[in-house]
Enzyme design. Structure first.
Site, mmCIF file in Angstrom:
data_model
loop_
_atom_site.group_PDB
_atom_site.id
_atom_site.type_symbol
_atom_site.label_atom_id
_atom_site.label_comp_id
_atom_site.label_asym_id
_atom_site.label_seq_id
_atom_site.Cartn_x
_atom_site.Cartn_y
_atom_site.Cartn_z
ATOM 1 N N GLN A 100 0.850 -1.192 0.000
ATOM 2 C CA GLN A 100 0.000 0.000 0.000
ATOM 3 C C GLN A 100 0.887 1.244 0.000
ATOM 4 O O GLN A 100 1.660 1.471 0.924
ATOM 5 C CB GLN A 100 -0.939 0.046 1.207
ATOM 6 C CG GLN A 100 -1.996 1.144 1.002
ATOM 7 C CD GLN A 100 -2.799 1.474 2.239
ATOM 8 O OE1 GLN A 100 -2.220 1.743 3.288
ATOM 9 N NE2 GLN A 100 -4.116 1.481 2.114
ATOM 10 N N TYR A 186 -5.817 10.994 3.968
ATOM 11 C CA TYR A 186 -4.426 11.246 3.579
ATOM 12 C C TYR A 186 -4.371 12.027 2.260
ATOM 13 O O TYR A 186 -5.382 12.486 1.758
ATOM 14 C CB TYR A 186 -3.643 9.934 3.554
ATOM 15 C CG TYR A 186 -3.626 9.281 4.920
ATOM 16 C CD1 TYR A 186 -3.036 9.947 6.005
ATOM 17 C CD2 TYR A 186 -4.248 8.062 5.169
ATOM 18 C CE1 TYR A 186 -3.050 9.386 7.281
ATOM 19 C CE2 TYR A 186 -4.269 7.501 6.445
ATOM 20 C CZ TYR A 186 -3.669 8.175 7.502
ATOM 21 O OH TYR A 186 -3.696 7.638 8.759
ATOM 22 N N ARG A 233 -7.582 2.268 -2.881
ATOM 23 C CA ARG A 233 -8.468 2.257 -1.711
ATOM 24 C C ARG A 233 -9.135 3.614 -1.531
ATOM 25 O O ARG A 233 -8.473 4.655 -1.541
ATOM 26 C CB ARG A 233 -7.691 1.903 -0.440
ATOM 27 C CG ARG A 233 -8.650 1.599 0.722
ATOM 28 C CD ARG A 233 -7.957 1.089 1.962
ATOM 29 N NE ARG A 233 -8.829 0.135 2.654
ATOM 30 C CZ ARG A 233 -8.789 -0.117 3.959
ATOM 31 N NH1 ARG A 233 -7.929 0.493 4.735
ATOM 32 N NH2 ARG A 233 -9.625 -0.983 4.493
ATOM 33 N N GLY A 322 -10.109 -6.766 9.043
ATOM 34 C CA GLY A 322 -8.938 -6.094 9.605
ATOM 35 C C GLY A 322 -8.506 -6.646 10.938
ATOM 36 O O GLY A 322 -7.685 -7.565 11.030
#
Length: 365
Positions: A100, A186, A233, A322
């Site tokens: 990622q 982000y 994502r 997760g």
């Protein structure tokens, strides 16, 4: 019922053994100095190689891209070599793993980026957001983020190039592909979401403009390594790290359509997963399915039953689990056999060593 999770699936050139995804989770265990992936991380991911796909933890594409202490990078030769240990260990267990790629933008502090001022789409500080810095002890010290500076054209071009190079570095490090982190507040998300972007040039204003940076980054990485090795994502409805969009359905259906045009191999949608969070609207999921024809992954509050159900009703193709993967290295086997799941220790999520990382046992029947 849960059998839907165990159907094989094709992901670009890759044949995956099941539809269970280990999504990216920051664990802050990279070796210092240098933020280098290490043997301990290799063991952790290899233990979890039963997943159809592992997406490794967020990995900064540059020194400026780092938001938190002790997270790994993928821009130096040492970092590439560190990740090679991880990918080799996962492949030895016949697992598949994507990197990622991460730039945090404004979600950082000068102490984490060599004293520089953070960069973002706009000179807007993320409200009520803290990050942790290395305060010289084993425990992270939490500090408020600072106001970023607005990225000039030259900054945008430089960051696109850093993403392109990071994608090449990931393939060199042995990853099967990359996931672009465009979620959770982000940098890319700071361009997409209307309330974090007040630019007046071609990167701000309309939805098309706010998606431009995403499109340019994806295009650069796809040209470097092939779009069949690039996933993205997104987090349409979260307000994580202070980014909010005024019209999330419209914005993110448009993002799905753009990613369909760019032919990325998957879209990975992070649903809101705190206790009383609203459900992602069914109509949104249907619209995304219509707009994007590749492999869809959803991650959020799924258990085995809900995940299998989502696959059977064609809402998604794969499901991310997760936190259960943290404390259940053999999660797919536990799901398949109906074994109970262990819960994780929240105290050992970030920083530290093997404890809380590699010492969770597999289930003994």
């Amino acid at each position: 019922m849960i059998n839907a999770l165990f159907q094989p699936i094709q992901l670009g050139p890759l044949s995956l053994k099941n539809r269970i995804v280990m999504p990216p989770m920051t664990r802050s265990r990279a070796s210092q100095p240098g933020n280098i992936a290490n043997d301990m991380m290799a063991k952790y991911y290899a233990q979890r190689a039963e997943a159809g796909l592992i997406v490794a933890e967020g990995t900064q594409i540059s020194a400026m891209g780092q938001g938190y202490a002790w997270t790994p990078g993928i821009y130096s030769a040492e970092q590439i070599a560190g990740w090679k240990k991880v990918t080799d260990a996962v492949h030895a267990k016949e697992g598949k793993i994507f990197a990622q790629l991460w730039h945090v933008g404004r979600v950082t502090h000068p102490d984490n980026i060599g004293g520089e001022q953070p960069i973002s789409s706009s000179a807007m500080k993320a409200e009520n957001v803290k990050v942790f810095i290395d305060n010289g002890t084993d425990a992270p010290g939490f500090v408020d983020v600072v106001e970023p500076r607005e990225m000039a054209k030259a900054d945008i071009e430089m960051v696109i190039e850093q993403y392109r190079q990071a994608a090449l570095n990931a393939i060199e490090a042995g990853f099967d592909g990359i996931e672009l982190h465009a979620a959770n507040g982000y940098l890319i998300n700071q361009f997409i979401d209307s309330e974090a972007n007040n630019r007046t040039d071609e990167y701000g204003g309309s939805i098309e403009n706010r998606l431009r940076f995403l499109g340019e980054v994806v295009t650069a990485m796809s040209e470097a390594i092939g779009s069949d090795r690039v996933g993205v994502r997104l987090a349409p409805f979260t307000s994580l790290n202070g980014t909010v969009d005024a019209t999330p359905v419209e914005t993110y259906v448009a993002a799905a359509a753009l990613l369909n045009k760019l032919n990325v191999v998957y879209v990975h949608i992070a649903e809101v997963d705190w206790e009383d969070a609203p459900e992602t609207p069914k109509a949104f999921k249907t619209a995304v399915r219509e707009a994007y024809k590749g492999v869809l992954i959803y991650a959020g509050r799924y258990d085995a039953e809900k995940g299998a159900e989502a696959i059977e009703e064609n809402t998604t193709d794969m499901v991310g689990f997760g936190r259960p993967f943290i404390s259940n290295p053999d999660l797919p086997n536990r799901i398949k056999k109906g074994y109970p799941l262990a819960s994780h220790n929240p105290e050992t999520l970030f920083g530290g060593a093997e404890q809380g990382l590699t010492d969770y046992p597999v289930y003994q029947a």
